[in-house]
Design an enzyme around this catalytic site. Structure first.
Site, PDB file in Angstrom:
ATOM      1  N   HIS A   1       3.103   1.173   9.315  1.00 57.54           N
ATOM      2  CA  HIS A   1       1.815   0.463   9.208  1.00 57.54           C
ATOM      3  C   HIS A   1       1.441  -0.164  10.556  1.00 57.54           C
ATOM      4  O   HIS A   1       0.297  -0.073  11.000  1.00 57.54           O
ATOM      5  CB  HIS A   1       1.906  -0.685   8.188  1.00 57.54           C
ATOM      6  CG  HIS A   1       2.122  -0.264   6.773  1.00 57.54           C
ATOM      7  ND1 HIS A   1       3.065  -0.837   5.959  1.00 57.54           N
ATOM      8  CD2 HIS A   1       1.490   0.677   6.016  1.00 57.54           C
ATOM      9  CE1 HIS A   1       3.003  -0.290   4.755  1.00 57.54           C
ATOM     10  NE2 HIS A   1       2.066   0.641   4.763  1.00 57.54           N
TER      11      HIS A   1
ATOM     12  N   LYS B   1       0.662   1.294  -8.844  1.00 54.63           N
ATOM     13  CA  LYS B   1       2.056   0.957  -8.514  1.00 54.63           C
ATOM     14  C   LYS B   1       2.525  -0.162  -9.429  1.00 54.63           C
ATOM     15  O   LYS B   1       1.721  -0.989  -9.874  1.00 54.63           O
ATOM     16  CB  LYS B   1       2.156   0.501  -7.056  1.00 54.63           C
ATOM     17  CG  LYS B   1       2.028   1.656  -6.080  1.00 54.63           C
ATOM     18  CD  LYS B   1       2.278   1.206  -4.659  1.00 54.63           C
ATOM     19  CE  LYS B   1       2.144   2.369  -3.685  1.00 54.63           C
ATOM     20  NZ  LYS B   1       2.015   1.909  -2.300  1.00 54.63           N
TER      21      LYS B   1
ATOM     22  N   ARG C   1       0.881  10.533   6.367  1.00 57.03           N
ATOM     23  CA  ARG C   1       2.220  10.940   6.817  1.00 57.03           C
ATOM     24  C   ARG C   1       2.476  12.412   6.524  1.00 57.03           C
ATOM     25  O   ARG C   1       3.188  13.078   7.252  1.00 57.03           O
ATOM     26  CB  ARG C   1       3.298  10.109   6.091  1.00 57.03           C
ATOM     27  CG  ARG C   1       3.340   8.676   6.537  1.00 57.03           C
ATOM     28  CD  ARG C   1       4.111   7.855   5.560  1.00 57.03           C
ATOM     29  NE  ARG C   1       3.483   7.918   4.256  1.00 57.03           N
ATOM     30  CZ  ARG C   1       3.831   7.188   3.216  1.00 57.03           C
ATOM     31  NH1 ARG C   1       4.838   6.350   3.304  1.00 57.03           N
ATOM     32  NH2 ARG C   1       3.192   7.294   2.067  1.00 57.03           N
TER      33      ARG C   1
ATOM     34  N   SER D   1       6.940   1.819   2.138  1.00 57.64           N
ATOM     35  CA  SER D   1       7.336   0.488   1.650  1.00 57.64           C
ATOM     36  C   SER D   1       8.324   0.627   0.495  1.00 57.64           C
ATOM     37  O   SER D   1       9.238  -0.186   0.350  1.00 57.64           O
ATOM     38  CB  SER D   1       6.108  -0.303   1.174  1.00 57.64           C
ATOM     39  OG  SER D   1       5.270  -0.587   2.263  1.00 57.64           O
TER      40      SER D   1
HETATM   41  O1  PNS Z   1      -0.685   1.055   0.377  1.00 61.70           O
HETATM   42  P1  PNS Z   1      -1.273   1.715  -0.836  1.00 61.70           P
HETATM   43  O2  PNS Z   1      -0.622   1.204  -2.095  1.00 61.70           O
HETATM   44  O3  PNS Z   1      -1.250   3.214  -0.755  1.00 61.70           O
HETATM   45  O4  PNS Z   1      -2.826   1.296  -0.855  1.00 61.70           O
HETATM   46  C1  PNS Z   1      -3.677   1.690  -1.908  1.00 61.70           C
HETATM   47  C2  PNS Z   1      -4.846   0.713  -2.013  1.00 61.70           C
HETATM   48  C3  PNS Z   1      -4.343  -0.712  -2.279  1.00 61.70           C
HETATM   49  C4  PNS Z   1      -5.654   0.763  -0.745  1.00 61.70           C
HETATM   50  C5  PNS Z   1      -5.728   1.204  -3.215  1.00 61.70           C
HETATM   51  O5  PNS Z   1      -4.966   1.188  -4.409  1.00 61.70           O
HETATM   52  C6  PNS Z   1      -6.991   0.352  -3.366  1.00 61.70           C
HETATM   53  O6  PNS Z   1      -7.967   0.599  -2.686  1.00 61.70           O
HETATM   54  N1  PNS Z   1      -6.920  -0.671  -4.241  1.00 61.70           N
HETATM   55  C7  PNS Z   1      -8.042  -1.566  -4.454  1.00 61.70           C
HETATM   56  C8  PNS Z   1      -8.745  -1.263  -5.783  1.00 61.70           C
HETATM   57  C9  PNS Z   1      -9.717  -0.091  -5.633  1.00 61.70           C
HETATM   58  O7  PNS Z   1     -10.641  -0.133  -4.851  1.00 61.70           O
HETATM   59  N2  PNS Z   1      -9.481   0.970  -6.429  1.00 61.70           N
HETATM   60  C10 PNS Z   1     -10.363   2.122  -6.444  1.00 61.70           C
HETATM   61  C11 PNS Z   1     -10.074   3.138  -5.356  1.00 61.70           C
HETATM   62  S1  PNS Z   1      -8.668   4.092  -5.747  1.00 61.70           S
END
Ligand code: PNS
Length: 162
Positions: A17, A41, A91, A129
């Site tokens: 990151h 998650k 990645r 992570s």
């Molecule tokens: O590090 P990650 O877990 O891959 O990040 C994913 C994240 C947190 C960016 C994604 O789950 C997100 O955008 N969450 C906020 C809620 C949202 O907007 N959901 C709709 C789009 S999938």
């Protein structure tokens, strides 16, 4: 001012990151690292406060980087900035499938929102992570995965969870 939003769970922030943040900070005037909730998650290991604090500490040397937390939709959060660009790191091909779907959902929800991708540096393609948490829970070596400043804290918190 051109703003990049780099969203993620950052549970915790890894060397991968940090590498993306450093590179994005050279391209954009300002980078907002937005710590968010990933509904797909399981419960995060670190609280939002811990994740924000860790992210702030490891980016404190980058003057155009800000850390924020938002528990809501990224498409809504992005409306706080004028024409921001969402930046994500890739990645591997498996990341691409997920990220492509998320970018399309975000565009549906907020048609002005563009997403750009940076490929991970080959030094960090193996880091996630989730693997960091697994290694930490079992007392493994984290120096190739985490910023130095976070290693002891992550180990300590992971041991309490075990
Ligand atoms: O590090 P990650 O877990 O891959 O990040 C994913 C994240 C947190 C960016 C994604 O789950 C997100 O955008 N969450 C906020 C809620 C949202 O907007 N959901 C709709 C789009 S999938």
């Amino acid at each position: 001012m051109k703003v990049a939003i780099y969203p993620g769970s950052f549970d915790p922030m890894t060397l991968g990151h940090l590498n993306i943040i450093r590179r994005v900070s050279k391209i954009f005037d300002k980078v907002v690292v937005c710590i968010m909730v990933n509904g797909e998650k399981d419960r995060a290991m670190f609280t939002p406060e811990q994740r924000v604090d860790m992210a702030r500490r490891v980016t404190s040397h980058l003057p155009n980087v800000e850390i924020d937390y938002y528990n809501g939709l990224l498409a809504e959060y992005a409306k706080r900035y004028e024409d921001p660009i969402i930046v994500k790191g890739l990645r591997a091909a498996t990341d691409f499938e997920n990220e492509f779907t998320m970018a399309s959902i975000n565009k549906k929800l907020n048609p002005d929102l563009e997403t750009m991708f940076l490929t991970a540096s080959d030094k960090y393609t193996f880091i996630s992570s989730s693997s960091v948490k697994d290694i930490a829970r079992h007392g493994g070596e984290l120096k190739d995965f985490l910023p130095r400043e976070l290693i002891d804290e992550v180990k300590e918190l992971a041991a309490k969870e075990k």
